[in-house]
Design a protein around this motif. Structure first.
Motif, PDB file in Angstrom:
ATOM      1  N   ILE A 194       4.985  -4.136   4.104  1.00 31.10           N
ATOM      2  CA  ILE A 194       5.621  -2.819   3.977  1.00 31.10           C
ATOM      3  C   ILE A 194       4.772  -1.769   4.681  1.00 31.10           C
ATOM      4  O   ILE A 194       3.577  -1.602   4.384  1.00 31.10           O
ATOM      5  N   GLU A 195       5.375  -1.079   5.586  1.00 30.97           N
ATOM      6  CA  GLU A 195       4.670  -0.096   6.410  1.00 30.97           C
ATOM      7  C   GLU A 195       4.212   1.095   5.579  1.00 30.97           C
ATOM      8  O   GLU A 195       4.933   1.567   4.688  1.00 30.97           O
ATOM      9  N   GLY A 196       3.001   1.569   5.839  1.00 28.92           N
ATOM     10  CA  GLY A 196       2.502   2.791   5.207  1.00 28.92           C
ATOM     11  C   GLY A 196       1.564   2.571   4.049  1.00 28.92           C
ATOM     12  O   GLY A 196       0.890   3.509   3.610  1.00 28.92           O
ATOM     13  N   ILE A 197       1.493   1.342   3.504  1.00 27.57           N
ATOM     14  CA  ILE A 197       0.594   1.080   2.381  1.00 27.57           C
ATOM     15  C   ILE A 197      -0.832   0.904   2.909  1.00 27.57           C
ATOM     16  O   ILE A 197      -1.104   0.005   3.700  1.00 27.57           O
ATOM     17  N   LYS A 198      -1.747   1.780   2.459  1.00 25.89           N
ATOM     18  CA  LYS A 198      -3.130   1.738   2.948  1.00 25.89           C
ATOM     19  C   LYS A 198      -3.934   0.628   2.278  1.00 25.89           C
ATOM     20  O   LYS A 198      -4.768  -0.005   2.929  1.00 25.89           O
ATOM     21  N   ASN A 199      -3.711   0.456   0.975  1.00 28.13           N
ATOM     22  CA  ASN A 199      -4.475  -0.568   0.265  1.00 28.13           C
ATOM     23  C   ASN A 199      -3.842  -0.874  -1.089  1.00 28.13           C
ATOM     24  O   ASN A 199      -3.013  -0.105  -1.584  1.00 28.13           O
ATOM     25  N   LEU A 200      -4.261  -2.006  -1.665  1.00 27.50           N
ATOM     26  CA  LEU A 200      -3.815  -2.418  -2.989  1.00 27.50           C
ATOM     27  C   LEU A 200      -4.974  -2.295  -3.961  1.00 27.50           C
ATOM     28  O   LEU A 200      -6.119  -2.634  -3.632  1.00 27.50           O
ATOM     29  N   ILE A 201      -4.701  -1.815  -5.163  1.00 29.61           N
ATOM     30  CA  ILE A 201      -5.700  -1.684  -6.221  1.00 29.61           C
ATOM     31  C   ILE A 201      -5.318  -2.664  -7.321  1.00 29.61           C
ATOM     32  O   ILE A 201      -4.206  -2.594  -7.864  1.00 29.61           O
ATOM     33  N   ILE A 202      -6.216  -3.599  -7.656  1.00 29.57           N
ATOM     34  CA  ILE A 202      -5.877  -4.714  -8.532  1.00 29.57           C
ATOM     35  C   ILE A 202      -6.559  -4.582  -9.894  1.00 29.57           C
ATOM     36  O   ILE A 202      -7.760  -4.306  -9.983  1.00 29.57           O
ATOM     37  N   PHE A 203      -5.787  -4.806 -10.972  1.00 29.90           N
ATOM     38  CA  PHE A 203      -6.347  -4.865 -12.317  1.00 29.90           C
ATOM     39  C   PHE A 203      -7.157  -6.156 -12.479  1.00 29.90           C
ATOM     40  O   PHE A 203      -6.895  -7.155 -11.806  1.00 29.90           O
ATOM     41  N   GLY A 204      -8.096  -6.161 -13.443  1.00 31.05           N
ATOM     42  CA  GLY A 204      -8.788  -7.389 -13.801  1.00 31.05           C
ATOM     43  C   GLY A 204     -10.104  -7.601 -13.089  1.00 31.05           C
ATOM     44  O   GLY A 204     -10.588  -6.747 -12.334  1.00 31.05           O
ATOM     45  N   GLU A 205     -10.678  -8.784 -13.346  1.00 33.53           N
ATOM     46  CA  GLU A 205     -12.017  -9.100 -12.835  1.00 33.53           C
ATOM     47  C   GLU A 205     -11.990  -9.740 -11.453  1.00 33.53           C
ATOM     48  O   GLU A 205     -12.892  -9.530 -10.644  1.00 33.53           O
ATOM     49  N   GLU A 206     -10.977 -10.575 -11.181  1.00 34.99           N
ATOM     50  CA  GLU A 206     -10.930 -11.285  -9.903  1.00 34.99           C
ATOM     51  C   GLU A 206     -10.198 -10.436  -8.868  1.00 34.99           C
ATOM     52  O   GLU A 206      -9.001 -10.202  -8.991  1.00 34.99           O
ATOM     53  N   ILE A 207     -10.930 -10.003  -7.863  1.00 35.92           N
ATOM     54  CA  ILE A 207     -10.379  -9.092  -6.856  1.00 35.92           C
ATOM     55  C   ILE A 207     -10.231  -9.817  -5.519  1.00 35.92           C
ATOM     56  O   ILE A 207     -11.230 -10.243  -4.924  1.00 35.92           O
ATOM     57  N   PRO A 208      -9.010  -9.959  -5.020  1.00 32.38           N
ATOM     58  CA  PRO A 208      -8.790 -10.621  -3.730  1.00 32.38           C
ATOM     59  C   PRO A 208      -9.446  -9.839  -2.584  1.00 32.38           C
ATOM     60  O   PRO A 208      -9.723  -8.645  -2.702  1.00 32.38           O
ATOM     61  N   LYS A 209      -9.687 -10.528  -1.484  1.00 30.89           N
ATOM     62  CA  LYS A 209     -10.274  -9.886  -0.311  1.00 30.89           C
ATOM     63  C   LYS A 209      -9.381  -8.759   0.209  1.00 30.89           C
ATOM     64  O   LYS A 209      -8.163  -8.827   0.112  1.00 30.89           O
ATOM     65  N   ASN A 210     -10.033  -7.744   0.746  1.00 30.10           N
ATOM     66  CA  ASN A 210      -9.332  -6.613   1.369  1.00 30.10           C
ATOM     67  C   ASN A 210      -8.468  -5.830   0.384  1.00 30.10           C
ATOM     68  O   ASN A 210      -7.461  -5.238   0.752  1.00 30.10           O
ATOM     69  N   THR A 211      -8.842  -5.852  -0.893  1.00 30.72           N
ATOM     70  CA  THR A 211      -8.178  -5.015  -1.897  1.00 30.72           C
ATOM     71  C   THR A 211      -9.246  -4.233  -2.650  1.00 30.72           C
ATOM     72  O   THR A 211     -10.449  -4.517  -2.527  1.00 30.72           O
ATOM     73  N   LEU A 212      -8.800  -3.257  -3.443  1.00 33.89           N
ATOM     74  CA  LEU A 212      -9.714  -2.457  -4.250  1.00 33.89           C
ATOM     75  C   LEU A 212      -9.626  -2.877  -5.712  1.00 33.89           C
ATOM     76  O   LEU A 212      -8.588  -3.353  -6.174  1.00 33.89           O
TER      77      LEU A 212
END
Length: 536
Positions: free
Chosen positions: A140-158
């Motif tokens: 989806i165009e325009g999304i700068k980044n994803l912010i993830i709940f929890g302890e395990e954080i995928p690469k290239n996310t916040l």
């Protein structure tokens, strides 16, 4: 200059603060109850205090501004019901952002449609939602980044924890933000958006509903007292009913029990365990509870509140049998466009009514074709006006959905009685046009639900060359039921007038398609009308 005697006016009793950032409004209110438990997860017994919500919201707001969020930026929240949801909502709004809540079960096309409307720059999501929607989010165009709940954080996310919780190795803040040092971003409350929500889309694609800070603050500022009772809810928080009802409760410092999803046995066990006294549900849940043969101690239930879809009298009667100590089964009437409630019923003697018009709102009933204003006990389209009414739909001209007096055209058919109590008959677009008659599907559904072999039902119109449309029923049977099509057609014919007979037949299916709030998705049933396949 004079009030119209045919309009129904709610009382003028809401008071809003001079500072109109809705996030700041919630923050100040919940801080008053910082030591109280706000909610308990009925499935895990996890408790969340108001102080935890407030602290994480302030921390998150400061962190969001640090990573570049500006006033008016849209931030999507896509999550099932879990603890981080509320601090995310309040934190985003405090940062001057606009919250848009995303249904976790959206398909790729649905997600693309709603995000094309709101155009979020960040997405805050749970691990469950990330796993389900990762590829879709990234396309989806325009999304700068994803912010993830929890302890395990995928690469290239916040990490949400890094932004909102102090103490971790990746924490953006060295210490918790203090409330007396915190100031929410200034907004123009009447014009700036706090939320972009979505209409239910039961008859078409969802529309983006623009909700201002003033809408939200006013909706959450009723002066009426809320009883100190234990309430249980399963409504998804991404939907207006779950979102706004909880925010209203937060302002009053109420505690609630929630479940991430509905399952009959767990729901009844939770009532028994926590001695729940109020249930807030949609009609299909009540039908499922009433038809469940299992036995649990539900003597604590005193009040049942139903919303999101019409509640049939027969279902209300069955609820009182299922919960013998319940004093009332009460309905409300609302919509996303009105920032939740249009009317609320607190009178058990009017159990078929959706109640009296809420404060700072006005309702009129008009003839669907002529627009003539109607009086008591005359059915017509319900139109609503008031401070809590949305700014409008994104990308649509306001005159398409509002009349010349500024009333919103709800598309619902209803009336009010001589005591100014409102009643909802059905959706205008869902009425079946049989010859010169208008048939309400809800009326036929109410009759079919009386049959002991019927677990659930949905009725729509089937195209007919001479009659226009004829009613067809989609039925989910009770386990081991041997009920036939002819039997159900006869059952209806014996109880309803000729125009309401099931001339379109009966289709047996495994489940009635419904929205997250329990509304029947009649557009899906209409697609099924073209198929002659049935389960039996």
């Amino acid at each position: 200059m004079l009030k119209n005697p045919l309009y129904v006016y709610g009382p003028e009793d809401r008071h809003v603060p001079a500072k109109l950032n809705a996030g700041d409004f919630f923050l100040q209110k919940i801080w008053e109850h910082k030591d109280k438990v706000s909610m308990i997860n009925g499935a895990t017994d996890e408790k969340l205090t108001y102080g935890e919500i407030a602290q994480e919201a302030m921390n998150l707001a400061v962190s969001l501004v640090k990573i570049g969020v500006k006033r008016g930026d849209v931030i999507a929240i896509c999550s099932e019901n879990r603890r981080e949801f509320w601090s995310s909502v309040i934190g985003v709004i405090c940062a001057g952002g606009v919250v848009t809540t995303i249904n976790t079960s959206y398909t790729k096309d649905e997600l693309k449609h709603v995000m094309g409307i709101s155009k979020p720059k960040f997405v805050i999501c749970s691990p469950f939602s990330y796993k389900a929607q990762e590829k879709n989010f990234k396309n989806i165009e325009g999304i700068k980044n994803l912010i993830i709940f929890g302890e395990e954080i995928p690469k290239n996310t916040l990490s949400y924890n890094a932004l909102a919780i102090v103490g971790g190795s990746n924490s953006m803040l060295k210490e918790n933000v203090k409330i007396d040092e915190f100031e929410a971003i200034e907004v123009v409350g009447k014009d700036d958006l706090a939320m972009i929500l979505y209409s239910s889309g039961t008859t078409g694609l969802p529309k983006g509903v623009m909700i201002t800070h003033l809408n939200v603050v006013t909706a959450c500022s009723p002066t009426m007292e809320m009883p100190d009772i234990v309430a249980l809810t399963i409504t998804p928080w991404y939907h207006t009913m779950g979102l706004m009802s909880h925010l209203i409760g937060f302002v009053k410092g109420k505690m609630s029990i929630y479940l991430p999803k509905f399952e009959v046995e767990q729901y009844l066990r939770t009532i028994e365990k926590y001695k729940v006294s109020q249930l807030s549900v949609v009609p299909p849940v009540l039908v499922a509870l009433c038809k469940s043969p299992t036995k649990h101690d539900v003597s604590s239930v005193m009040i049942v509140v139903s919303g999101a879809a019409p509640l049939h009298k027969e279902t209300a009667d069955a609820v009182l049998k299922r919960f013998p100590n319940a004093q009332a089964v009460l309905q409300g009437y609302g919509m996303t466009e009105a920032t939740l409630a249009v009317s609320i019923n607190t009178n058990p003697d009017k159990k078929a009514s959706v109640g009296q018009v809420t404060s700072n709102s006005v309702v009129k009933i008009v003839h669907p074709e002529t627009g003539k204003v109607l009086g008591p006990n005359q059915e017509g389209e319900v139109r609503v006006k008031g401070v809590m009414l949305m700014k409008g739909y994104i990308g649509k001209k306001k005159q398409d959905d509002f009349d010349e007096e500024g009333f919103f055209k709800t598309g619902d058919i209803g009336y009010y009685d001589e005591d100014k109590y409102l009643y909802i008959v059905d959706r205008l677009k869902e009425l079946i046009k049989y010859k010169a008659y208008q048939v309400a599907p809800a009326e036929i559904e109410a009759v079919l639900l009386k049959h002991e072999g019927v677990r659930d039902v949905g009725v729509v119109g089937k195209p007919h060359p001479s009659a226009g449309e004829v009613p067809v029923a989609f039925v989910v049977t009770q386990p081991d039921s041997k009920v036939t099509e002819a039997e159900l057609q006869q059952f209806v014919a014996e109880r309803l007038s000729n125009t309401k007979h099931l001339r379109g037949g009966v289709r047996f299916i495994d489940a009635i398609p419904k929205s997250a709030t329990g509304k029947i998705l009649r557009k899906d049933l209409k697609k099924m009308v073209i198929s002659s396949k049935s389960k039996l």
